[in-house]
Design a protein around this motif. Structure first.
Motif: not given
Length: 259
Positions: A99-111
């Motif tokens: 999971x990634x986005x620059x605007x808005x800043x988002x960081x994550x993962x789905x397992x």
């Protein structure tokens, strides 16, 4: 400024310092574990066993594990392309979706388990402008969990928690729900950190869900082992707002537009 994850490192110290007799099967060891902090939607206490243990763990309470949970059947290695601190080994039979986005800043993962019946989601960073009510985020995450499992019906809230703490001009809020829905059990928790000075809210969220018949096994074989891999984090290199300046030298660690 240290991020919310410092709490998890402290929790690790508490957990591994506890002791109890071990018969070799952790699921059996905790069959009678009772949470003292679980309250359902009507204000009544009462869950027992592995869900109670996992609820207390998610609420940053010490739980009497005799050893750090590890992946028994290691599979692929996941490392987030934009945030290498988010990296761990998956169990075999699971895949990871970044999971990634620059605007808005988002960081994550789905397992996700390969049969699409079990989900572990972790988003350590979602930075948004303004102050966002904790229950709005919790509700969004719960609905996201329902959508993943294609569920649309009645559900039972086994445990609920909402806590707010103000410290050094910052507002820390925690919200969590343990829910049974259809044939599934899921736990959602949310941490928010609101800075009035920057008018930004930093959010971290997690979902752990699986068929109720599998939930106990998933807690010990998947959810806890992955979570423990992330507990030891070098906060000196953490960059919460992804602006290229680590938190320890960033005057505004949750504002990507200032440092």
């Amino acid at each position: 400024m240290k991020p919310i994850h410092v709490l998890l490192v402290c929790l690790l110290c508490l957990i591994v310092s506890c002791s109890k007799n071990d018969d070799g099967n952790p699921q059996n060891d905790f069959a009678n574990f009772t949470s003292e902090i679980c309250v359902d939607a009507n204000g009544n206490p009462g869950i027992v066993g592995i869900p109670a243990l996992y609820w207390d763990y998610s609420n940053a309470r010490p739980v009497p594990l005799t050893q750090i949970p590890t992946i028994a059947n290691p599979g692929q290695q996941f490392i987030h392309s934009g945030y290498p601190q988010l990296g761990f080994t998956l169990p075999a039979g699971y895949t990871a979706q970044e999971i990634s986005s620059a605007n808005p800043p988002v960081v994550g993962v789905n397992v996700i388990r390969n049969d699409n019946q079990a989900l572990w989601q972790y988003v350590p960073l979602l930075s948004v402008q303004g102050q966002v009510p904790i229950n709005d985020i919790v509700a969004f995450q719960v609905n996201s969990m329902f959508n993943f499992h294609n569920f649309n019906g009645n559900f039972n809230v086994l445990c609920t928690a909402t806590r707010t703490m103000n410290q050094s001009g910052l507002q820390f809020t925690f919200g969590a729900r343990l829910i049974q829905f259809g044939n599934f059990t899921g736990l959602v928790w949310v941490n928010t950190l609101y800075s009035p000075g920057t008018n930004f809210t930093s959010v971290s969220v997690s979902i752990s869900s699986a068929p109720t018949a599998d939930f106990n096994a998933e807690v010990f074989n998947t959810f806890l082992p992955i979570s423990f891999q992330l507990l030891v984090i070098d906060d000196g290199v953490r960059d919460s707002d992804l602006d290229g300046f680590p938190d320890n030298i960033d005057a505004f660690p949750f504002d990507p537009n200032r440092h």
